[in-house]
Design a protein around this motif. Sequence first.
Motif, PDB file in Angstrom:
ATOM      1  N   HIS A 121      48.341  42.619  28.351  1.00 41.44           N
ATOM      2  CA  HIS A 121      46.896  42.369  28.356  1.00 41.44           C
ATOM      3  C   HIS A 121      46.444  41.426  29.452  1.00 41.44           C
ATOM      4  O   HIS A 121      45.263  41.310  29.723  1.00 41.44           O
ATOM      5  CB  HIS A 121      46.453  41.808  27.007  1.00 41.44           C
ATOM      6  N   ILE A 122      47.362  40.694  30.052  1.00 43.98           N
ATOM      7  CA  ILE A 122      46.940  39.740  31.073  1.00 43.98           C
ATOM      8  C   ILE A 122      47.538  40.075  32.433  1.00 43.98           C
ATOM      9  O   ILE A 122      46.823  40.204  33.421  1.00 43.98           O
ATOM     10  CB  ILE A 122      47.333  38.309  30.648  1.00 43.98           C
ATOM     11  N   PRO A 154      46.601  43.988  33.669  1.00 38.33           N
ATOM     12  CA  PRO A 154      45.239  44.107  34.197  1.00 38.33           C
ATOM     13  C   PRO A 154      45.034  43.343  35.508  1.00 38.33           C
ATOM     14  O   PRO A 154      44.373  43.838  36.406  1.00 38.33           O
ATOM     15  CB  PRO A 154      44.369  43.513  33.086  1.00 38.33           C
ATOM     16  N   SER A 155      45.625  42.151  35.612  1.00 35.86           N
ATOM     17  CA  SER A 155      45.451  41.408  36.864  1.00 35.86           C
ATOM     18  C   SER A 155      46.099  42.142  38.023  1.00 35.86           C
ATOM     19  O   SER A 155      45.624  42.087  39.141  1.00 35.86           O
ATOM     20  CB  SER A 155      46.100  40.026  36.764  1.00 35.86           C
TER      21      SER A 155
END
Lengths: 334, 304
Positions: free
Chosen positions: B190-191, B194-195
Motif C-alpha cells: 500500500h505504500i 504505489p510510490s
Amino acid sequence: MTQADDLLVTHDVTVCYGSHQALNPTSLAFSEGGVTALIGPSGCGKSTFLRCINLMNREIPGCRVGGEILYHGNDVNSRSQDLFQLRKSIGMVFQQPNPFHKSIRENIVFAPRRHGVSDKDELDALVEDSLKAAAIWDEVKDQLDQSAFALSGGQQQRLCIARTLAMRPDVVLMDEPCSALDPISTFAIEQTIRDMAERGICVVIVTHNMEQAARVSDRTAYFLLGDMVETGPTKELFSRPRTSGSTTTSRGGSDDGREQDGGRAPRPVLRRLPCPEGRLARAWRRTRVTALIGPSGCGKSTLLRCLNRMNDRVEGMPPHGLGPARRRGRARGL
Amino acid sequence: MPSAKGSATASARRADKAATVVLACIVGLICVALVAIIVGILVSGAGKLFDINFLTAKPEQFKEGGGIGPELFNSFYLLLLTLLISVPVSLGAAVFLAEYAPEGPVTTVVKTVIEALSSLPSIVVGLFGFLFFVLTLGWGFSIMSGALALTMFNIPILVRVIQQALEAVPRDQRDAGLALGLTRWETTLHILVPSAMPAIITGVILSAGRVFGEAAALIYTAGQSAPALDFLNLNLLSTSCPWNVWRPAETLAVHIWKINSEGVVPDLTAISNGTAAVLMVCILLFNVLARFAGRRLARRLTAE
Ligand SMILES: Nc1ncnc2c1ncn2[C@@H]1O[C@H](COP(=O)(O)OP(=O)(O)OP(=O)(O)O)[C@@H](O)[C@H]1O
Ligand SMILES: [Mg+2]
C-alpha cells in the motif's frame, strides 16, 4: 527508580551495530502521562535507544539489543509479544517528516483502516480529532483530499504526529520532531505534547534544544558517547549548580544547545521585510544577513528557491514576481 | 562580485554552457536518427497503414493482396498473455528481493543471475522454448509455448526494473509504515508499490514494447503459421478460435521475417513495409495509452 506505575522500563539495554557498541547499559523508566527528554550531543545513541523501544531497530541489519525492555511488564523482545500490536501502541515520529504519497485524509486513516476500523463516521472523526490534536486542523481542513506532499515541511511533520496519534498510542516516541518547525509550530507541538501527557500518554522526546527540554519534559536523561550519564527530574537537572561531578555533563549539554538552537549564539541581524516580492528583491544587499521568518507554510523556502532559481526545477512553479529580475540576473547578485 | 570569484564562476558557467551544447547535440543526433527511422518506416508503409482490408484480411500464400489480420490479433493476444503471466511473477520476485530477502551471498547470486538472464539473446530463449515447451512438453507450436518463452525473456528485465523502482522509494516511507504497526506486506503493497508505480509502469511499457516486437523467441515456439480466425467461434479447442491458446500463432514481427526470407507473394515488399508501419504505430499507440493510464493510476493511488 522503578515504580509500580511505570509503563515502560528498560534494564541495562545495550545496542550493537555489528561489532560497534553504540549504546552501553542504560536503565530508564517511563511513566504514564510523563514526558521524558533525551538530550546529548550528536551520535551519542539517543535515536538508537529510541528505536529499540518500538523495535524499529529490527529493520536495521546487524543491530543487536541486549538487556530488557519491559512494556506493561512484558519484555518487548519476547516471542509472545505481538510486534505489530506493540508498534501500534508505541508510536513513533521521525526526525524528517515522512508522510505517505497519499492525500492528507488517507495519511491519517490508512493505518487505522488496516487495523480494522472501517466505519466511515468513525474515521472522519478520527481525522478531525488527530489533526486538531496536532494543531494543524485549521490549516488543512479544506484540502483533506490533496496530496500531503503539497504541505510545507512543518505542516508535514504535524501531519505525521497526527497520523501517529490516530493510532491512539500509549507511548509516543519522538526523534527531534521539531527540527523542521518554526517557533510557532514548535510551540504548538510542545502544547500538543503536554496535552498528550495530560491524557495519559507517555512521551519520550529526543531533542537538541535545551530550552525545549526544559519546557516540555518532566524528566530528562542525558546521553554522552553511548552512555546514559545522568537522569532526573528536569527541574533539578537544569537548575543544579555546576559542581565538579557534573561539569562535563552540563557543559556538554549547553554547548550542544547553543550550537543547535542558536539560543545563546550571536543573533543575526533580523529584519522584517515587507512582503511584496518586488520590494523584497531590492531590500537585500551584499554583506548583510537577512533572516526569513514566519510561521510554518508561509512561503520562506518557496521564496528562497525563487532566489537561486531552484524553482526552475519545481514543476508547475512560475518564478512569481521575480520574472524580470531573474532574467536580467539581478537575483544572482545577492 | 569580487573579480577572482567572478572569473571562477565565469569559467564554471562556460563549462556548463559547453556541456549543455554537447549534450544537446548528442540528443539532437539521436533524435534525428530515430525520427528518420520512424518516418521512413511510416512513409514506406503509409499506403497499407490505412487500408482496412490489409489490416483485417488473412495473408495470401501465392497471390497479391494478402492482409495481416490474424497476425495483428496474435501480436496483441500474445502480449496480453505474456504480461498477464510475467507482471505478477516479476512483481512478486522483485518485492521479495527488494524487501524480504536477507542480505547475503544467496541474494547476491540471485541478483547476478537475474542480471545475466536479462541480457540473454532471445534466439536462445526461443530455442530453449522449442526444446522444452514445444517438444518435451509436447505443446507444439502454440500461443502457450510462445507466451511462456516471452515470459522467460521478459521476467529478468521486469524484475530488475521493479526492484530498482522499489529500492528507490526513500527508506523513511518504509519506516513510517512499519512504525504504525503495519506488516511488511501491507507497507510494501500500500505504500511502496504505489510510490514506485510510475517507475514500474514505465518499466512494464518498455518491456512490453520489446515483447511486442520480438521475433526470434517466437519463430520456434509460437510458430510461423497463422490459421484464419473466426471470432464467432468460441470453441476453445478449435484452431480457428482466436482465444485458443494451443493453436500456432504468427505475430507481426515474425510475419515480417517470414515473408522476407521465404515469401513468394508478388507484393511482398509492400506487405513487409506495411506490416512494419503497423507494428510501429501499435507500439507508439500502446506507449502513449499506457503512459496515460499509468499517470492516471499513479494519481489515483497517491492523490497527487
Ligand atoms: N544504522 C546504523 N548502522 C550502524 N551504526 C549506526 C546506525 N545508526 C546509528 N549508528 C551508530 O550509532 C551511534 C549512535 O547513533 P544515533 O543515531 O543513535 O545518535 P543520535 O544520538 O541520535 O545522534 P543525532 O543527535 O545526530 O540524531 C553512532 O555512533 C552511529 O554511528
Ligand atoms: Mg538521532
